[in-house]
Scaffold this motif. Structure first.
Motif, PDB file in Angstrom:
ATOM      1  N   GLU A 159      -3.776  15.737  12.153  1.00 43.81           N
ATOM      2  CA  GLU A 159      -4.862  16.262  12.957  1.00 43.81           C
ATOM      3  C   GLU A 159      -4.315  17.029  14.160  1.00 43.81           C
ATOM      4  N   THR A 160      -5.214  17.579  14.928  1.00 41.47           N
ATOM      5  CA  THR A 160      -4.801  18.360  16.097  1.00 41.47           C
ATOM      6  C   THR A 160      -4.262  17.408  17.150  1.00 41.47           C
ATOM      7  N   VAL A 161      -2.991  17.182  17.082  1.00 40.35           N
ATOM      8  CA  VAL A 161      -2.312  16.252  17.977  1.00 40.35           C
ATOM      9  C   VAL A 161      -1.150  17.006  18.602  1.00 40.35           C
ATOM     10  N   PRO A 162      -0.905  16.823  19.904  1.00 42.77           N
ATOM     11  CA  PRO A 162       0.245  17.510  20.514  1.00 42.77           C
ATOM     12  C   PRO A 162       1.528  17.222  19.761  1.00 42.77           C
ATOM     13  N   ASN A 163       2.404  18.218  19.694  1.00 42.00           N
ATOM     14  CA  ASN A 163       3.634  18.007  18.928  1.00 42.00           C
ATOM     15  C   ASN A 163       4.603  17.073  19.635  1.00 42.00           C
ATOM     16  N   ARG A 164       4.193  16.528  20.760  1.00 44.84           N
ATOM     17  CA  ARG A 164       4.964  15.450  21.391  1.00 44.84           C
ATOM     18  C   ARG A 164       4.863  14.163  20.563  1.00 44.84           C
ATOM     19  N   PHE A 165       3.855  14.100  19.712  1.00 43.51           N
ATOM     20  CA  PHE A 165       3.663  12.941  18.837  1.00 43.51           C
ATOM     21  C   PHE A 165       4.299  13.256  17.485  1.00 43.51           C
ATOM     22  N   SER A 166       5.164  12.378  17.032  1.00 42.61           N
ATOM     23  CA  SER A 166       5.785  12.608  15.729  1.00 42.61           C
ATOM     24  C   SER A 166       5.853  11.306  14.947  1.00 42.61           C
ATOM     25  N   PRO A 167       5.210  11.283  13.788  1.00 43.00           N
ATOM     26  CA  PRO A 167       5.302  10.099  12.936  1.00 43.00           C
ATOM     27  C   PRO A 167       6.585  10.163  12.113  1.00 43.00           C
ATOM     28  N   LYS A 168       7.106   8.975  11.831  1.00 47.65           N
ATOM     29  CA  LYS A 168       8.293   8.901  10.983  1.00 47.65           C
ATOM     30  C   LYS A 168       8.136   7.742  10.016  1.00 47.65           C
ATOM     31  N   SER A 169       8.339   8.032   8.738  1.00 39.82           N
ATOM     32  CA  SER A 169       8.156   7.015   7.710  1.00 39.82           C
ATOM     33  C   SER A 169       9.474   6.794   6.974  1.00 39.82           C
ATOM     34  N   PRO A 170      10.242   5.776   7.355  1.00 39.77           N
ATOM     35  CA  PRO A 170      11.512   5.512   6.680  1.00 39.77           C
ATOM     36  C   PRO A 170      11.332   5.029   5.244  1.00 39.77           C
ATOM     37  N   HIS A 192       0.820  -1.207   0.000  1.00 39.26           N
ATOM     38  CA  HIS A 192       0.000   0.000   0.000  1.00 39.26           C
ATOM     39  C   HIS A 192       0.856   1.260   0.000  1.00 39.26           C
ATOM     40  N   ASP A 193       0.234   2.348  -0.496  1.00 38.72           N
ATOM     41  CA  ASP A 193       0.943   3.624  -0.583  1.00 38.72           C
ATOM     42  C   ASP A 193       0.696   4.532   0.606  1.00 38.72           C
ATOM     43  N   THR A 194      -0.402   4.317   1.323  1.00 40.83           N
ATOM     44  CA  THR A 194      -0.793   5.239   2.387  1.00 40.83           C
ATOM     45  C   THR A 194      -0.894   4.504   3.712  1.00 40.83           C
ATOM     46  N   MET A 195      -0.365   5.126   4.754  1.00 42.67           N
ATOM     47  CA  MET A 195      -0.431   4.559   6.095  1.00 42.67           C
ATOM     48  C   MET A 195      -0.960   5.592   7.061  1.00 42.67           C
ATOM     49  N   TYR A 196      -1.566   5.112   8.141  1.00 42.91           N
ATOM     50  CA  TYR A 196      -2.264   5.978   9.085  1.00 42.91           C
ATOM     51  C   TYR A 196      -1.955   5.572  10.524  1.00 42.91           C
ATOM     52  N   TRP A 197      -2.113   6.541  11.420  1.00 41.50           N
ATOM     53  CA  TRP A 197      -2.146   6.257  12.851  1.00 41.50           C
ATOM     54  C   TRP A 197      -3.461   6.766  13.409  1.00 41.50           C
ATOM     55  N   TYR A 198      -4.131   5.882  14.187  1.00 41.32           N
ATOM     56  CA  TYR A 198      -5.364   6.218  14.867  1.00 41.32           C
ATOM     57  C   TYR A 198      -5.173   6.030  16.368  1.00 41.32           C
ATOM     58  N   LYS A 199      -5.962   6.774  17.140  1.00 47.15           N
ATOM     59  CA  LYS A 199      -5.997   6.615  18.590  1.00 47.15           C
ATOM     60  C   LYS A 199      -7.418   6.207  18.978  1.00 47.15           C
ATOM     61  N   GLN A 200      -7.522   5.147  19.789  1.00 45.28           N
ATOM     62  CA  GLN A 200      -8.828   4.724  20.297  1.00 45.28           C
ATOM     63  C   GLN A 200      -8.820   4.914  21.798  1.00 45.28           C
ATOM     64  N   ASP A 201      -9.655   5.833  22.266  1.00 47.44           N
ATOM     65  CA  ASP A 201      -9.652   6.162  23.696  1.00 47.44           C
ATOM     66  C   ASP A 201     -10.530   5.188  24.480  1.00 47.44           C
ATOM     67  N   SER A 202     -10.689   5.474  25.756  1.00 44.52           N
ATOM     68  CA  SER A 202     -11.426   4.564  26.642  1.00 44.52           C
ATOM     69  C   SER A 202     -12.894   4.451  26.257  1.00 44.52           C
ATOM     70  N   LYS A 203     -13.414   5.439  25.542  1.00 43.67           N
ATOM     71  CA  LYS A 203     -14.808   5.388  25.088  1.00 43.67           C
ATOM     72  C   LYS A 203     -14.934   4.715  23.738  1.00 43.67           C
ATOM     73  N   LYS A 204     -13.839   4.192  23.256  1.00 41.04           N
ATOM     74  CA  LYS A 204     -13.792   3.391  22.025  1.00 41.04           C
ATOM     75  C   LYS A 204     -13.882   4.201  20.741  1.00 41.04           C
ATOM     76  N   PHE A 205     -13.836   5.541  20.835  1.00 40.19           N
ATOM     77  CA  PHE A 205     -13.830   6.322  19.605  1.00 40.19           C
ATOM     78  C   PHE A 205     -12.486   6.180  18.920  1.00 40.19           C
ATOM     79  N   LEU A 206     -12.530   5.910  17.620  1.00 38.04           N
ATOM     80  CA  LEU A 206     -11.324   5.846  16.800  1.00 38.04           C
ATOM     81  C   LEU A 206     -11.133   7.192  16.119  1.00 38.04           C
ATOM     82  N   LYS A 207     -10.007   7.845  16.366  1.00 34.85           N
ATOM     83  CA  LYS A 207      -9.753   9.143  15.747  1.00 34.85           C
ATOM     84  C   LYS A 207      -8.420   9.136  15.041  1.00 34.85           C
ATOM     85  N   ILE A 208      -8.427   9.663  13.835  1.00 34.35           N
ATOM     86  CA  ILE A 208      -7.195   9.671  13.066  1.00 34.35           C
ATOM     87  C   ILE A 208      -6.230  10.703  13.642  1.00 34.35           C
ATOM     88  N   MET A 209      -4.949  10.354  13.610  1.00 29.26           N
ATOM     89  CA  MET A 209      -3.915  11.270  14.066  1.00 29.26           C
ATOM     90  C   MET A 209      -3.094  11.764  12.888  1.00 29.26           C
TER      91      MET A 209
END
Lengths: 111, 118
Positions: free
Chosen positions: B58-69, B29-46
């Motif tokens: 998305e509006t995610v704290p800059n403490r989170f950083s994706p890296k795609s080698p 695949h060409d596209t990859m994603y990160w999602y967060k599922q909280d305690s209420k089970k909502f899946l939200k894209i990051m």
């Protein structure tokens, strides 16, 4: 902003008791809608994609339908192994891969 | 022959630590994603990456950083972990964002990583 509401939040059925799950959405330029199944401790598993109002898709005991404002997942004669959380996710024209998931319906089928 | 895999499955750590979650897909695949599922089970894209290029942030704290080698891998680095970061994180992949909506846009999810911050 895209909004998705699934109902009911939880559904308990007896084995063989058919029912439907609802997914209501507000999405600009809807291009399609996904249904997923999620078992406890696992990732969502793809079930169906619906692209246009009036479309229906079937898989075993499941049938998904789509209108302009909602989608239904019909479960016919369910079995205990159908117990899971069912998630819907509409997909808009400008989403660029961004799915908006509903909170899910937890389905429990008792033998 | 797992399609989308994540490591670790469980991650327990102290507040303030830095941690990473790895994701690999063997679907081509060409596209990859990160999602967060909280305690209420909502899946939200990051985040979303297409051919190593960030396309959704998305509006995610800059403490989170994706890296795609490369296009088969999308890792998630989290700095200075906080209690509220506790959740299940899912990686997903899809064929090609650019071709418009078709069956190739189906997103396939990994098994998830349960992060617990103490």
């Amino acid at each position: 902003e895209d909004q998705v509401t699934q109902s009911p939040e939880a559904l308990r059925l007896q084995e063989g008791e058919s029912s439907s799950l609802n997914c209501s959405y507000t999405v600009s330029g809807l291009r399609g809608l996904f249904w997923y199944r999620q078992d406890p401790g696992k990732g969502p598993e793809f079930l169906f994609t619906l692209y246009s109002a009036g479309e229906e898709k079937e898989k075993e005991r499941l049938k998904a339908t789509l209108t302009k404002k909602e989608s239904f997942l019909h479960i016919t004669a369910p079995k205990p192994e159908d117990s899971a959380t069912y998630l819907c996710a509409p997909y808009g024209g400008t989403s660029y891969g961004k799915l908006t998931f509903g909170q899910g319906t937890i389905l429990t089928v008792h033998p | 022959d797992t399609a989308v895999s994540q490591t670790p499955k469980y991650l327990v750590t102290q507040m303030g630590n830095d941690k990473s979650i790895k994701c690999e897909q063997n679907l081509g695949h060409d596209t990859m994603y990160w999602y967060k599922q909280d305690s209420k089970k909502f899946l939200k894209i990051m985040f979303s990456y297409n051919n190593k290029e960030l396309i959704i942030n998305e509006t995610v704290p800059n403490r989170f950083s994706p890296k795609s080698p490369d296009k088969a891998h999308l890792n998630l680095h989290i700095n200075s972990l906080e209690l509220g970061d506790s959740a299940v994180y899912f990686c997903a992949s899809s064929q090609d964002r650019e071709r418009g909506f078709s069956s190739t846009d189906t997103q396939y999810f990994g098994p998830g990583t349960r992060l617990t911050v103490l």
